[in-house]
Write an enzyme that holds these catalytic residues in place. Structure first.
Site, PDB file in Angstrom:
ATOM      1  CG  ASP A  15      11.711   5.805  -2.885  1.00 23.28           C
ATOM      2  OD1 ASP A  15      12.545   6.656  -3.256  1.00 23.28           O
ATOM      3  OD2 ASP A  15      12.001   4.621  -2.643  1.00 23.28           O
ATOM      4  N   GLY A  16       8.083   8.334  -1.430  1.00 24.89           N
ATOM      5  CA  GLY A  16       6.673   8.701  -1.362  1.00 24.89           C
ATOM      6  C   GLY A  16       6.380  10.060  -1.959  1.00 24.89           C
ATOM      7  CG  ASP A  60      -2.359 -13.745   1.919  1.00 25.56           C
ATOM      8  OD1 ASP A  60      -3.342 -14.451   2.209  1.00 25.56           O
ATOM      9  OD2 ASP A  60      -1.340 -13.676   2.621  1.00 25.56           O
ATOM     10  CG  ASN A  97       5.874   2.200  -6.888  1.00 25.15           C
ATOM     11  OD1 ASN A  97       6.717   2.361  -7.763  1.00 25.15           O
ATOM     12  ND2 ASN A  97       6.157   2.321  -5.601  1.00 25.15           N
TER      13      ASN A  97
END
Length: 491
Positions: free
Chosen positions: A223-224, A358, A328
């Protein structure tokens, strides 16, 4: 797409049948003429009521004509679903289980009751093609293809050489690759591949602009590689064909074993595509405030695996604006600090909440199966126009992920009483610090990523959910040997 020669297939719209109402119902429902005849058979009505009935009927006809004109002006490829009103009912009677493959909902009625309607506004009409009819075609034969290979993976060297040889020798195409890929030591030592390697066009990320000369993108890896391909094109993106040669492969539906057949089909224009929406992100930094904290004006350094974002400096206001296209998600987190991050979230200029935790994730539907899914968000099909907002470990029991319309603008700023700065990253890259006075503006981009489907955009997505994420995998419940054994059965 504007900068590439690929487009969406078009079909001609048949002329409307004026003798039949475009939006009339099935035969068992009374038509407009039948209703008007009933009005004529009621002489007890006053002339005023008859005039109001005639005006309402005229308004209905005008509204019907406007709806037809809007359908006629839609993008090519939408009109295969437009049928005469009677034919849909006849088809429903002949085969009640069959329905048209149409992923958009019906056009909403704009008249509510006898006297209420939506205020007409020509700028509010959106011409969106139905996702089910999105097919790839070429205005001219593609010539230049960009091949992206996963770096630091020796198992992809042979598939890369095989694909390049096929594209250069058999398809007579011009192949573009990254310079560091062409300079790979394994390729340099292969004398048999030397003739093909000499014909490859190389580029360097951050130095060479190839956005206007690429017709097709082929990714080899995970996917990268598709995320990296998206980052190379900050405007219009060529069609992307991704082969699953990585670890997860949620966005890579093609198997490399059949690459010859699949690539040939795509070059002929016979493929379905999914338009994966991207986020247009604008980061505005207050350099005047930073100047007091960092007196040395150091130039920004080029990241080893990323481009310098498109941006400009406003010297009068002391602002620096960075613009990015994100496929994304945009992640805002507390970074190395041990304190909670405290950021304010605005929607169209209004403060809607403060995020204490966070961090927060703003993602596209494509990114809903990535970091957002790990943070507890729902998974959304890529063709749903929406933006997801997902908190990361919020210090609140009631802060649930939300989905907002794709057209809104979100803005994230550091809260005035925040104890520490926050950090932001874009698709996991170009990480940078956000201080007081800085802001991040996010909205949906008009440049999606046209991802080529292996089968179709519905099957591919559910296949990825099942194969990659093991969605709803559970041991089947055994049936009862005897129905009388059930405790719910009454004697």
């Amino acid at each position: 797409m504007e900068n590439s020669e690929a487009g969406l297939s078009s079909r001609s719209l048949p002329a409307p049948d004026r003798s039949m109402s475009r939006f009339s119902g099935c035969p068992d429902q009374p038509s407009d003429s039948a209703r008007s005849s009933k009005h004529r058979e009621q002489p007890s009505r006053s002339p005023r009521r008859r005039r109001e009935g005639k005006r309402s009927q005229q308004r209905g006809d005008d509204h019907e004509q406007r709806l037809w004109e809007m359908e006629r002006r839609r993008l090519p490829g939408q009109h295969e679903h437009l049928e005469p009103a009677g034919s849909s009912c006849d088809a429903a009677e002949s085969s009640p289980k069959r329905r048209a493959h149409f992923l958009h909902g019906p056009y909403p009625a704009t008249h509510f009751g006898p006297k209420a309607c939506i205020l007409p506004n020509p700028t509010s009409v959106m011409h969106i093609q139905d996702p089910a009819s999105q097919r790839l075609t070429w205005n001219k034969s593609p010539v230049n293809v960009l091949v992206i290979r996963k770096i630091r993976d020796e198992s992809l060297v042979e598939p890369f050489k095989e694909l390049c040889r096929f594209l250069v020798e058999e398809k007579q195409m011009m192949v573009y690759v990254e310079r560091r890929v062409a300079d790979d030591a394994t390729l340099s030592k292969d004398e048999a591949f030397g003739s093909i390697r000499n014909q490859l066009c190389t580029f360097r990320e951050g130095y060479d602009d190839i956005s206007d000369c690429i017709d097709l993108i082929i990714c080899l890896g995970g996917d990268g590689t598709l995320l990296y391909a998206s980052s190379l094109f900050q405007g219009s993106v060529p069609p992307v064909m991704a082969f699953h040669l990585g670890s997860l492969g949620f966005l890579t539906p093609f198997k490399f074993e059949s690459y010859r057949t699949e690539v040939a089909k795509v070059l002929e224009g016979n493929a379905a595509i999914t338009l994966r929406s991207r986020l247009k992100v604008k980061v505005v930094k207050d350099m005047l405030q930073r100047a007091g904290q960092q007196p040395d004006n150091r130039e920004p350094q080029l990241e080893h695996n990323g481009l310098l974002p498109h941006g400009h400096t406003n010297s009068e206001a002391g602002k620096v604006t960075l613009q990015l296209q994100v496929l994304n998600e945009v992640v805002v987190d507390r970074g190395p600090s041990s304190y909670l991050s405290n950021v304010d979230l605005y929607l169209d200029g209004r403060l809607i909440t403060s995020v204490q935790g966070d961090g927060v994730i703003v993602s596209t539907p494509t990114g809903s199966t990535a970091y957002a899914a790990a943070a507890g968000a729902s998974m959304i099909h890529p063709n749903v126009p929406a933006i997801m907002v997902t908190p990361i470990c919020p210090h609140s029991l009631s802060f649930r992920p939300i989905v907002v319309p794709a057209g809104v603008e979100l803005m994230i700023t550091l809260s005035p009483d925040a104890r520490n700065n926050v950090w932001v990253s874009f698709d996991g890259r170009r990480r940078q610090e956000i201080q007081h006075g800085d802001c991040i503006k996010i909205t949906t981009s008009c440049y999606p990523v046209p991802s080529i489907c292996c089968h179709d955009l519905v099957y591919d997505w559910f296949e990825s959910l099942a194969q990659c994420l093991h969605w709803n995998v559970r041991k089947r419940q055994a049936r009862l040997a005897d129905a009388s054994d059930s405790s719910d059965t009454e004697n």
